[in-house]
Design an enzyme around this catalytic site. Sequence first.
Site, short mmCIF file in Angstrom:
data_model
loop_
_atom_site.label_atom_id
_atom_site.label_comp_id
_atom_site.label_asym_id
_atom_site.label_seq_id
_atom_site.Cartn_x
_atom_site.Cartn_y
_atom_site.Cartn_z
N ASP A 1 -30.71 22.17 -18.39
CA ASP A 1 -31.26 21.43 -19.52
C ASP A 1 -30.75 21.98 -20.85
O ASP A 1 -30.90 23.17 -21.15
CB ASP A 1 -32.79 21.51 -19.52
CG ASP A 1 -33.43 20.66 -18.43
OD1 ASP A 1 -32.73 19.83 -17.84
OD2 ASP A 1 -34.64 20.83 -18.19
N ASP B 1 -27.29 27.38 -16.93
CA ASP B 1 -28.54 26.66 -17.09
C ASP B 1 -28.19 25.17 -17.08
O ASP B 1 -27.02 24.80 -17.28
CB ASP B 1 -29.19 27.07 -18.41
CG ASP B 1 -30.45 26.29 -18.71
OD1 ASP B 1 -31.30 26.16 -17.81
OD2 ASP B 1 -30.57 25.81 -19.85
#
Length: 199
Positions: free
Chosen positions: A16, A14
């Site tokens: 963020d 991922d």
Amino acid sequence: MTLPTTLPKLIAFDLDATLWIPEMYELYGPPFKLDKKDPNYLVDGSGERISLMGASRQILKELATDEKWRETTVAYVSRTEHPKWAASCLNLFSITEGISMNDIGLEKEIYPGSKTRHFRRVQERTGIEYSEMLFFDNESWNITDVAPMGVVSVHTPRGMTGEVWKQGLEAFGAAVEARERGEMPKLAIRSSKKGGFDW
């Protein structure tokens, strides 16, 4: 750190609050550029700094330059509502001389939607089995969604630290060994640590 005998064929991150902070939705927006005071950071159009978290740069550098990882594909899977902003940051963040984050991530699924959709599309393109993948994400519900697909999925509530990287590799090795014994592997790896991020 002792690596598992069998390494993941694909490692997905991922973005963020896993590899960088702040999250895209918290930013003012473009133009993004290198911070003149310190090129290890970026700044957005308002001058707010964006930084790589914890051991993110070291981990990505290892994946890009260490021969043992040459058969492993790096993927970025993000549900951000600002994929163009994320793409700009991937191009600007340098991991080592001449190599950007964008260069390292050969697979990218960066758009709103479910992580299961992201992984299905990556699997279709690469042909890599879910059981050969390792995934890191700061959001617990993404771990809950992806682990049942057969992916070793590691919760990173403080971002990518050296500790969680080691934990993920050990969990992947344990899952391989469990499958070889005909046992059900542990796929959802949760961190007991909560609280602030590691920078």
